[in-house]
Design an enzyme around this catalytic site. Structure first.
Site, PDB file in Angstrom:
ATOM      1  N   ASP A 320       6.246   5.194  12.311  1.00 15.30           N
ATOM      2  CA  ASP A 320       5.221   5.951  11.604  1.00 15.30           C
ATOM      3  C   ASP A 320       3.959   5.089  11.509  1.00 15.30           C
ATOM      4  O   ASP A 320       3.961   3.911  11.869  1.00 15.30           O
ATOM      5  CB  ASP A 320       5.726   6.345  10.214  1.00 15.30           C
ATOM      6  CG  ASP A 320       5.068   7.615   9.690  1.00 15.30           C
ATOM      7  OD1 ASP A 320       3.975   7.963  10.169  1.00 15.30           O
ATOM      8  OD2 ASP A 320       5.643   8.263   8.801  1.00 15.30           O
ATOM      9  N   GLU A 520       0.879  13.605   2.107  1.00 14.58           N
ATOM     10  CA  GLU A 520       1.717  12.462   1.782  1.00 14.58           C
ATOM     11  C   GLU A 520       0.987  11.412   0.959  1.00 14.58           C
ATOM     12  O   GLU A 520      -0.209  11.209   1.082  1.00 14.58           O
ATOM     13  CB  GLU A 520       2.236  11.826   3.075  1.00 14.58           C
ATOM     14  CG  GLU A 520       1.117  11.369   4.005  1.00 14.58           C
ATOM     15  CD  GLU A 520       1.651  10.862   5.318  1.00 14.58           C
ATOM     16  OE1 GLU A 520       2.417   9.887   5.287  1.00 14.58           O
ATOM     17  OE2 GLU A 520       1.302  11.416   6.356  1.00 14.58           O
TER      18      GLU A 520
END
Length: 840
Positions: A320, A520
């Protein structure tokens, strides 16, 4: 639906000793847990394997490492792609080709062509392996201007329709293919356990079984069916993410720690990977979170022993965004530990050149075995060849790219509208207020009624979605516009008033309220009560109820929230989640046709349990203390004659907050704060988003940068005389407890000013408490590193601190480049800060 047996979790009772006990207990359990082999449908092609081996024998270490590096387009140039031949690249949530947020399909293709042609130019790197482009197509091709936006996953979960999921995957793949992009970072298959998590809306359900069913269906929609159209035509490479446990962190903190034994990790958090791998998913993204204190990106047991060996995943693992830096012993520019643990492709947005050179050196020094590099590249090449990267020409010349009409296609919008209808959950319908006759006199109120950004949520054109307006969603339909269209056709009367004002009393009010957009990290919350500070929406509902107007509330949210007060103030209450671009799907269910009959009944059922109390943070099906207001699977229809009674409005005691520090810009702007860009000739520009330019479009540029997390800082580049301010939207007096304190901020100077640059703090118009020349920052001028500055606020007795402040921080220059993050008022500075004296 088949049931999954949940394992009993272990809990740590003592903060320090307990944590050690849990680590030991979980480690002891590890050897006894078997994971199922699930890669049963996808068989390897000997011709593909032979082609991979031929390539590997010809590749140098440098060429292999380049395949493993993934830069981001905001930092990657065509020349860098030509020089290194990186195996892939991505666009983040806030970047688009050439920095154009509203780039059209042809512009996306143009950029894809440039990168493709650079990657196969072997004149500099000696090899011609085509690169591929990855993007976060989260709910449709959601970062692209004009794309169809389907409901976010939490809404799709409420639809309980596996076939719908596959059709959405197919439509999304078509829209992605139309822009020349080969790889989608979807689906998210997290199983959320604490709804305070800011990514809850990316999850289909708290129930692992529903996530398992959906994950496989979405993968086949995006990639195609094995043995039929697998990775052919418009089908794209899919990504199951984030492996593993991302939905189970303590307190729902994004990128936090997931405390659970391995059996629980397998039985609860891994269900989506079982079906995704069985359907041939080619990519799995490793998770930011830790598992029992260890970062997953550095956990060889999970990434290699479990995912690749036991589950049989033969695709590749991608990291990520900069997640490798959190692994012990790593930083932004190197992470042998993540590669050795099993990460095959490293997402390194900015620092890709340094990471490339350091990784090459680590291989040559034996820190990373060349066999591990070979395995990583073999896995990545396998997916690329399966997709046909060598047999297809440049993106704009591919057959699937010849369909610009696929982007936002009418048939895709029709599908999205169907998904909206099926996702709506009717929580309350006292006295059967719904459906509403379309011929009625209807008042539409609430902040979300005509705000497509609220119904789309985060990951929509921009990352957080906070800087979007209706103009950023061409061809989309707001909830109000959808209602208006149908009411007008039926001969009814409809009025829009966000504040609920009206001249003629309506027959009914439809009030659209909900959460502001978030994504997020920034979306994490500590309290479940909706609008626990302001209660603006509740006041609106009560005002209309006081006028004896039937109130139908449409609630936009990315998670179940405690809304007992709002439920009590509503006659009917609809959980609409984040429906995306097709707001008329709401009208389809709320309104009758011209004959007064319901067009569509409610069919949505909760895939997340709804809280009865405001402290039910971990309310999940099969918990021992399961006591929801509305249970998993609840959802009324028009055939139900159920009246919801008056609910308790008692709230739990509020947690005391630390008052020694007051954030102004920490990860995001605090309330009442904005960035203000001012040049010498045009009006000041206010900016709350991630990027902006001064009014003249040239003197000052603001863009997002990374400090600790994705885009949690702001970079400023001066090209002419200009000023940037961190300003109060409404001037505010400095709190007396900070008058003897400090303004603290992190700063990185990328290009030192030649002359005439200064920093000012606590300003009222043109009068400032402190005025500091940049010559005072000699320590910051040369190393281009982040430093913490603490600027005392007690150096001036002019009384300015007793007046209302307009700007907390202001920097003026004409030739300077710097980055700022973590700006806060504090009583005492951090231990690592550079504290300025009053003389400076």
């Amino acid at each position: 639906m088949s049931q999954i047996k949940y394992s009993k979790l272990l809990f740590c009772l003592l903060p320090v000793v307990g944590a050690l006990t849990c680590q030991y207990s979980f480690s002891a359990e590890r050897e006894q847990v078997n994971w199922p082999y699930v890669n049963t449908k996808l068989k390897r092609d000997p011709a593909v394997e032979a082609q991979i081996e031929q390539l590997l024998t010809k590749m140098t270490i440098e060429q292999k490492v380049a395949q493993m590096i993934q830069p981001e387009i905001g930092y990657l140039s065509v020349e860098q792609m030509r020089k290194y031949g990186f195996g892939s690249y991505l666009n983040g949530g806030n970047t688009a080709p050439y920095g154009d947020k509203r780039a059209d399909q042809a512009t996306w293709l143009k950029y894809a062509d440039e990168m493709y042609l650079a990657s196969i130019d072997s004149t500099k790197d000696g090899i011609a392996i085509p690169t591929i482009w990855g993007t976060d197509a989260m709910h449709g091709h959601s970062n692209v201007y004009g794309a169809t936006l389907f409901p976010h996953n939490i809404g799709l979960g409420a639809a309980h329709d596996v076939d719908l999921i596959k059709r959405i995957g197919q439509a999304t793949a078509k829209e992605v293919s139309a822009t020349g992009i080969e790889w989608s970072f979807a689906p998210t298959v997290a199983v959320v356990r604490d709804d305070r998590w800011g990514r809850t809306y990316e999850s289909y359900s708290e129930d692992p079984e529903l996530v398992r069913l959906y994950a496989g269906s979405m993968v086949t929609g995006i990639q195609g069916d094995i043995g039929a159209d697998f990775l052919k035509g418009s089908n794209r490479i899919a990504t199951a993410k984030h492996f593993v446990g991302d939905g189970g962190t303590e307190r729902g903190v994004d990128r936090g720690n997931t405390l659970i034994d391995e059996k629980g990790l397998r039985d609860i958090h891994s269900a989506g990977y079982f079906s995704a791998i069985n359907e041939g998913v080619q990519s799995v993204m490793a998770s930011f979170n830790s598992w029992n204190g260890k970062r997953v990106h550095g956990d060889k047991h999970l990434l290699t022993d479990v995912l690749k060996n036991q589950l049989g995943f033969d695709g590749f693992v991608v990291s990520d965004w900069n997640a490798h830096k959190f692994v012990e012993g790593c930083d932004l520019e190197q992470c042998a530990q993540a590669i050795n643990a099993g990460v095959d492709v490293i997402m390194v947005p900015e620092h890709f050149e340094a990471f490339y050179h350091n990784t090459v050196k680590q291989v040559k020094d034996g820190v990373i075995a060349e066999s591990r590099i070979n395995d990583a590249v073999r896995r990545f090449l396998r997916a690329k060849i399966r997709w046909g990267v060598f047999s297809k020409s440049k993106p704009s010349a591919r057959p699937e790219s010849q369909h610009p009409q696929w982007l936002g296609a009418n048939e895709h919008r029709t599908l999205a509208r169907e998904a909206v209808r099926k996702s709506l959950v009717l929580l309350k319908n006292n006295e059967n207020v719904l459906p509403i006759k379309a011929s009625s006199r209807i008042l539409v109120a609430g902040k979300g009624a005509n705000a497509i950004n609220m119904q789309a949520g985060g990951w929509s054109v921009s990352w957080q979605g906070t800087d979007n307006t209706n103009s950023d969603f061409p061809n989309a339909t707001s909830i109000y516009a959808g209602l208006q269209s149908q009411v007008t056709k039926a001969g009814g009367k409809i009025t829009l008033s966000e504040s609920g004002e009206y001249k003629t009393k309506p027959d009914v009010a439809i009030v659209v309220i909900g959460e502001e957009p978030y994504a997020e990290w920034f979306g994490d919350i500590e309290m479940l009560e909706f609008q626990h500070e302001t209660k603006h929406a509740l006041a609106l509902l009560k005002k209309l109820k006081a006028d004896n107007i039937p109130v139908v509330t449409v609630f936009l949210s990315g998670r179940p929230l405690w809304v007992n007060k709002e439920l009590n103030a509503s006659d009917a209450f609809v959980a609409a989640w984040l429906p995306g671009s097709e707001g008329e799907g709401v009208a389809d269910v709320l309104l009758t046709n011209s004959e007064g009959k319901a067009q569509f009944d409610f069919s949505g059922k909760l895939s997340f349990s709804w809280p009865k109390y405001d402290d039910q943070f971990t309310l999940n099906l099969k918990n021992a203390d399961y006591d929801p207001l509305f249970a998993y699977g609840y959802g009324l229809t028009y055939q139900d004659k159920i009246n919801v009674p008056v609910l308790s409005e008692k709230t739990s005691p509020k947690k005391m907050v630390n008052s020694d520090s007051h954030p102004l810009f920490v990860r995001n702007l605090a309330k009442n704060m904005t960035w203000q860009l001012a040049d010498t000739s045009t009006e000041k520009v206010l900016a709350s988003g991630a990027s902006a330019t001064s009014g003249d479009k040239q003197s000052l540029l603001m863009q997002s940068v990374n400090l600790s997390y994705q885009e949690d800082g702001r970079g400023f580049n001066w090209r002419a005389q200009a000023a940037v301010s961190l300003s109060y939207l409404e001037p505010k007096q400095l709190d007396s407890k900070f008058s003897a304190g400090y303004l603290e901020l992190k700063m990185r100077i990328d290009k030192a000013p030649e002359q005439g640059a200064n920093l000012q703090v606590m300003c009222r118009e043109n009068h400032c408490l402190r005025n500091i020349d940049f010559s005072s920052f000699s320590q910051l001028m040369t190393d281009k590193s982040w430093h913490t500055l603490a600027i005392p606020l007690h150096c001036d007795d002019s009384g300015l601190a007793e007046q209302k402040i307009t700007d907390a921080l202001r920097i003026t220059s004409q030739n300077l480049s710097l980055a700022i993050a973590d700006v806060a008022l504090t009583i005492k500075p951090s231990n690592d800060s550079l504290s300025l004296t009053c003389a400076k």
